[in-house]
Write an enzyme that holds these catalytic residues in place. Structure first.
Site, PDB file in Angstrom:
ATOM      1  N   SER A 119       0.831  -1.198   0.000  1.00 16.18           N
ATOM      2  CA  SER A 119       0.000   0.000   0.000  1.00 16.18           C
ATOM      3  C   SER A 119       0.876   1.262   0.000  1.00 16.18           C
ATOM      4  CB  SER A 119      -0.967  -0.051   1.191  1.00 16.18           C
ATOM      5  OG  SER A 119      -1.955   0.949   1.113  1.00 16.18           O
ATOM      6  N   ASP A 173      -9.938  -4.374  -4.630  1.00 15.32           N
ATOM      7  CA  ASP A 173      -9.408  -3.360  -3.703  1.00 15.32           C
ATOM      8  C   ASP A 173     -10.308  -2.122  -3.731  1.00 15.32           C
ATOM      9  OD1 ASP A 173      -7.855  -1.475  -2.291  1.00 15.32           O
ATOM     10  OD2 ASP A 173      -6.000  -2.443  -2.940  1.00 15.32           O
ATOM     11  N   HIS A 205      -8.035  -5.119  -0.308  1.00  9.32           N
ATOM     12  CA  HIS A 205      -6.811  -4.395   0.076  1.00  9.32           C
ATOM     13  C   HIS A 205      -6.125  -5.201   1.173  1.00  9.32           C
ATOM     14  CE1 HIS A 205      -4.340  -0.815  -0.131  1.00  9.32           C
ATOM     15  NE2 HIS A 205      -4.327  -0.745   1.189  1.00  9.32           N
TER      16      HIS A 205
END
Length: 232
Positions: A119, A173, A205
């Site tokens: 991320s 996601d 995610h």
């Protein structure tokens, strides 16, 4: 800023290469290491590679209404359409550069160091490598993206040899959209970066076992164990 806190998975044998793995926003080095361990059912560990998990310093984070969080940089919002928060990106690039230099001082050449993360950590790794450390062994980004107008794309023009990018993204996601990751990959590719992009159709995610196993194989391809000189 003082030296970044970190946890380390030491190599089982002689230390011949290093991976610096950056966590996502609000996490810690220990947190991402434990998440990986739970997902793989074992540590991301190697015979000859040290894995370093630094923890971002606590700072005010605009997408959380200015609340304090462990983040590598600030964002004006979580979107690939807005400008980058260059002040915080530049400051953190300097401190992560110090971490890279620690590995170099320990005897690891820069072309035996991989940078990557999950991320926000993956975004930070791409910015750090492609703007300042283009002679690292490679870069990986899991569920990550760069903003459309990133200064990275300007820096990469007219550079011939760039580290390979290994990118993974979940199609489901809902925080860092799959399309943002794919656009980043294509933009870096058009700027001369050799890239691979792996889509995971049922992934949100988060990390997955298959993704991490693929990453492990790629790490070993980029950082193979060096043959030791024969003894007389």
């Amino acid at each position: 800023m003082t030296a970044l806190q970190r946890c380390v998975t030491a190599p089982a044998g002689r230390h011949g290469a290093s991976v610096i793995f950056l966590h996502g926003s609000g996490d810690t080095g220990q947190g991402i290491r434990e998440w990986i361990k739970q997902t793989l059912k074992k540590d991301l560990a190697f015979q000859h590679i040290k894995v370093v998990y630094p923890t971002a310093p606590v700072r005010s984070y605009t997408p959380m209404m200015g609340a304090l969080s462990t983040v590598w940089f600030d964002r004006y919002k979580i979107s690939n359409e807005c400008p980058e928060h260059l002040e915080s990106l530049e400051s953190m690039s300097q401190h992560l550069g110090d971490l890279i230099n620690e590995e170099i001082k320990a005897g690891i050449p820069k072309n035996r160091i991989l940078l990557g993360g999950f991320s926000m950590g993956g975004a930070m790794a791409m910015y750090l490598a492609y703007k300042y450390h283009q002679n690292v062994a490679g870069v990986f980004a899991l569920s990550s993206f760069l903003n459309k107008g990133s200064v990275v794309y300007q820096v990469l023009q007219n550079n011939s040899t760039l580290p390979e990018l290994f990118q993974c993204h979940g199609a489901l996601d809902e925080l860092a959209f799959h399309s943002w990751g794919k656009e980043t990959n294509l933009a870096l590719q058009s700027s001369g970066v050799p890239t691979t992009f792996h889509s995971f159709p049922n992934l949100y995610h988060e990390l997955s076992k298959t993704e991490l196993e693929n990453l492990r194989s790629w790490i070993l391809k980029k950082l193979p164990e060096e043959a030791t000189a024969p003894r007389n």
